[in-house]
Design a protein around this motif. Structure first.
Motif, PDB file in Angstrom:
ATOM      1  N   PHE A 177       0.457   4.040 -17.488  1.00 45.32           N
ATOM      2  CA  PHE A 177       0.718   4.429 -16.106  1.00 45.32           C
ATOM      3  C   PHE A 177       0.660   3.252 -15.135  1.00 45.32           C
ATOM      4  O   PHE A 177       0.703   3.447 -13.913  1.00 45.32           O
ATOM      5  CB  PHE A 177      -0.276   5.510 -15.669  1.00 45.32           C
ATOM      6  N   GLY A 178       0.572   2.046 -15.650  1.00 48.30           N
ATOM      7  CA  GLY A 178       0.558   0.876 -14.789  1.00 48.30           C
ATOM      8  C   GLY A 178      -0.674   0.784 -13.905  1.00 48.30           C
ATOM      9  O   GLY A 178      -0.585   0.350 -12.752  1.00 48.30           O
ATOM     10  N   LEU A 179      -1.831   1.171 -14.435  1.00 49.10           N
ATOM     11  CA  LEU A 179      -3.058   1.135 -13.640  1.00 49.10           C
ATOM     12  C   LEU A 179      -3.579  -0.290 -13.560  1.00 49.10           C
ATOM     13  O   LEU A 179      -3.830  -0.929 -14.583  1.00 49.10           O
ATOM     14  CB  LEU A 179      -4.120   2.046 -14.260  1.00 49.10           C
ATOM     15  N   HIS A 180      -3.758  -0.785 -12.345  1.00 43.18           N
ATOM     16  CA  HIS A 180      -4.253  -2.141 -12.154  1.00 43.18           C
ATOM     17  C   HIS A 180      -5.730  -2.203 -12.519  1.00 43.18           C
ATOM     18  O   HIS A 180      -6.513  -1.346 -12.102  1.00 43.18           O
ATOM     19  CB  HIS A 180      -4.052  -2.555 -10.699  1.00 43.18           C
ATOM     20  N   PRO A 181      -6.171  -3.206 -13.289  1.00 47.14           N
ATOM     21  CA  PRO A 181      -7.579  -3.256 -13.711  1.00 47.14           C
ATOM     22  C   PRO A 181      -8.561  -3.345 -12.550  1.00 47.14           C
ATOM     23  O   PRO A 181      -9.708  -2.904 -12.671  1.00 47.14           O
ATOM     24  CB  PRO A 181      -7.638  -4.494 -14.599  1.00 47.14           C
ATOM     25  N   ALA A 182      -8.116  -3.909 -11.410  1.00 41.89           N
ATOM     26  CA  ALA A 182      -9.018  -4.051 -10.261  1.00 41.89           C
ATOM     27  C   ALA A 182      -8.966  -2.856  -9.317  1.00 41.89           C
ATOM     28  O   ALA A 182      -9.710  -2.812  -8.338  1.00 41.89           O
ATOM     29  CB  ALA A 182      -8.679  -5.328  -9.486  1.00 41.89           C
ATOM     30  N   SER A 235      -5.354  -9.820 -16.083  1.00 41.76           N
ATOM     31  CA  SER A 235      -4.469 -10.846 -15.528  1.00 41.76           C
ATOM     32  C   SER A 235      -3.282 -10.259 -14.778  1.00 41.76           C
ATOM     33  O   SER A 235      -2.244 -10.899 -14.646  1.00 41.76           O
ATOM     34  CB  SER A 235      -3.955 -11.745 -16.658  1.00 41.76           C
ATOM     35  N   ALA A 236      -3.410  -9.031 -14.305  1.00 38.91           N
ATOM     36  CA  ALA A 236      -2.301  -8.358 -13.635  1.00 38.91           C
ATOM     37  C   ALA A 236      -1.975  -9.040 -12.309  1.00 38.91           C
ATOM     38  O   ALA A 236      -2.748  -9.820 -11.765  1.00 38.91           O
ATOM     39  CB  ALA A 236      -2.665  -6.891 -13.382  1.00 38.91           C
ATOM     40  N   ALA A 237      -0.785  -8.726 -11.772  1.00 37.07           N
ATOM     41  CA  ALA A 237      -0.370  -9.231 -10.470  1.00 37.07           C
ATOM     42  C   ALA A 237      -1.314  -8.708  -9.397  1.00 37.07           C
ATOM     43  O   ALA A 237      -2.090  -7.779  -9.643  1.00 37.07           O
ATOM     44  CB  ALA A 237       1.058  -8.779 -10.184  1.00 37.07           C
ATOM     45  N   PRO A 238      -1.278  -9.279  -8.191  1.00 38.66           N
ATOM     46  CA  PRO A 238      -2.180  -8.824  -7.126  1.00 38.66           C
ATOM     47  C   PRO A 238      -2.080  -7.319  -6.879  1.00 38.66           C
ATOM     48  O   PRO A 238      -1.015  -6.716  -7.009  1.00 38.66           O
ATOM     49  CB  PRO A 238      -1.705  -9.617  -5.909  1.00 38.66           C
ATOM     50  N   LEU A 239      -3.204  -6.733  -6.558  1.00 38.70           N
ATOM     51  CA  LEU A 239      -3.285  -5.295  -6.292  1.00 38.70           C
ATOM     52  C   LEU A 239      -2.544  -4.965  -5.008  1.00 38.70           C
ATOM     53  O   LEU A 239      -2.785  -5.571  -3.964  1.00 38.70           O
ATOM     54  CB  LEU A 239      -4.755  -4.898  -6.173  1.00 38.70           C
ATOM     55  N   GLU A 240      -1.616  -3.983  -5.085  1.00 34.55           N
ATOM     56  CA  GLU A 240      -0.778  -3.667  -3.928  1.00 34.55           C
ATOM     57  C   GLU A 240      -1.536  -2.925  -2.838  1.00 34.55           C
ATOM     58  O   GLU A 240      -1.455  -3.279  -1.671  1.00 34.55           O
ATOM     59  CB  GLU A 240       0.436  -2.844  -4.379  1.00 34.55           C
ATOM     60  N   ASN A 241      -2.234  -1.852  -3.193  1.00 38.12           N
ATOM     61  CA  ASN A 241      -2.927  -1.055  -2.185  1.00 38.12           C
ATOM     62  C   ASN A 241      -4.274  -0.585  -2.732  1.00 38.12           C
ATOM     63  O   ASN A 241      -4.329   0.339  -3.543  1.00 38.12           O
ATOM     64  CB  ASN A 241      -2.101   0.157  -1.750  1.00 38.12           C
ATOM     65  N   PRO A 242      -5.365  -1.199  -2.295  1.00 39.58           N
ATOM     66  CA  PRO A 242      -6.684  -0.843  -2.837  1.00 39.58           C
ATOM     67  C   PRO A 242      -7.149   0.555  -2.461  1.00 39.58           C
ATOM     68  O   PRO A 242      -8.103   1.063  -3.050  1.00 39.58           O
ATOM     69  CB  PRO A 242      -7.606  -1.910  -2.238  1.00 39.58           C
ATOM     70  N   TRP A 243      -6.507   1.201  -1.484  1.00 37.10           N
ATOM     71  CA  TRP A 243      -6.966   2.519  -1.039  1.00 37.10           C
ATOM     72  C   TRP A 243      -6.353   3.667  -1.833  1.00 37.10           C
ATOM     73  O   TRP A 243      -6.870   4.783  -1.808  1.00 37.10           O
ATOM     74  CB  TRP A 243      -6.653   2.716   0.440  1.00 37.10           C
ATOM     75  N   SER A 244      -5.271   3.413  -2.521  1.00 34.86           N
ATOM     76  CA  SER A 244      -4.650   4.468  -3.313  1.00 34.86           C
ATOM     77  C   SER A 244      -5.617   4.945  -4.390  1.00 34.86           C
ATOM     78  O   SER A 244      -6.246   4.139  -5.080  1.00 34.86           O
ATOM     79  CB  SER A 244      -3.370   3.930  -3.968  1.00 34.86           C
TER      80      SER A 244
END
Length: 273
Positions: A177-182, A235-244
């Motif tokens: 689901f493309g979940l960002h690790p951070a 090592s994912a790309a920068p987190l787009e929206n931390p509030w989602s």
């Protein structure tokens, strides 16, 4: 003694909620489509949310309905809508006809909120679901709110605990689901799902939508680690929206809810993951 019908009683949440309802002294019925093992003291009622005529026996004489049944982890969008919207419609029609005085408590999801939120989402924020599952839950919420019944809606976060395997699945779900690790998500233990349901059954949440969260969100990376699965690539790309994925739990606390398991790390320390 309150007579309660539970849908979704064999699911991840329902199978852990049902024995707690029994322990609290409720007379519990479980809507089941086939023979299945249930806790002592639970009455199995054969029925199917896809078959309206089968629901009369399930709802007659109940004081409350706790509606957990839902379909989500499938690519069959038609099946999702059928289960979550049409199934809810059939249930509400049965309650309206055969148990109009019953209180209906429905589980929904924090995924209904706008992914571009600029803070943790509150119950009165506009919903902007981007997939079939949350969209179908928003539509089901509307059915309930407009049903004329006594209702409350509990928007659940990522629920975990008691060896349910949900945390262990994060390692596989993250890339799928493309979940960002951070990315941090609101979470809650099964004990606190039960706590909020008990509050709802008392009538405190009548006519309200209420978010459930514990006291501290947790990152995808931490969930994968605590679940004992393979590490999530950091090592994912920068987190787009931390509030989602974050929900504001203030309303529940104003209504008297206090999490028994305040954080996922407290659950780990207590051995109840």
């Amino acid at each position: 003694m309150t007579t309660i019908l539970l849908t979704g009683s064999t699911g991840l949440v329902g199978s852990r909620l049902l024995p707690r309802l029994v322990a609290a002294g409720h007379d519990c019925r479980a809507l089941v489509r086939r023979d299945t093992e249930l806790p002592d003291g639970v009455t199995a009622v054969r029925g199917d949310l896809d078959e309206p005529a089968s629901l009369r026996a399930a709802v007659e004489g109940v004081d409350a309905v706790v509606h957990l049944a839902a379909l989500f982890r499938t690519t069959d969008e038609a099946a999702i809508w059928q289960a979550n919207l049409d199934g809810t419609r059939h249930l509400l029609e049965a309650v309206s006809t055969h148990a109009p005085g019953a209180r209906v408590v429905m589980a929904s999801t924090g995924n209904v909120y706008d992914a571009t939120a600029i803070r943790p989402s509150r119950e009165d924020d506009a919903c902007s679901p981007g997939a079939a599952y949350p969209a179908s839950k928003v539509a089901a919420e509307t059915l309930l709110r407009e049903s004329g019944l006594t209702w409350s809606i509990l928007r659940l976060p990522f629920v975990y605990g008691e060896g349910d395997g949900h945390l262990a699945s994060i390692s596989a779900l993250a890339p799928r689901f493309g979940l960002h690790p951070a990315h941090t998500y609101s979470v809650a233990h099964h004990r606190d799902v039960a706590g909020l349901v008990h509050l709802a059954l008392s009538g405190v949440t009548d006519g309200r939508i209420v978010n459930l969260t514990d006291d501290a969100p947790v990152t995808v990376w931490e969930m994968a680690r605590l679940g004992g699965g393979d590490p999530v690539d950091g090592s994912a790309a920068p987190l787009e929206n931390p509030w989602s994925g974050r929900m504001d739990g203030s309303l529940a606390r104003e209504l008297g809810f206090r999490p028994e398991v305040p954080t996922i790390h407290a659950a780990a320390a207590a051995g109840i993951l």
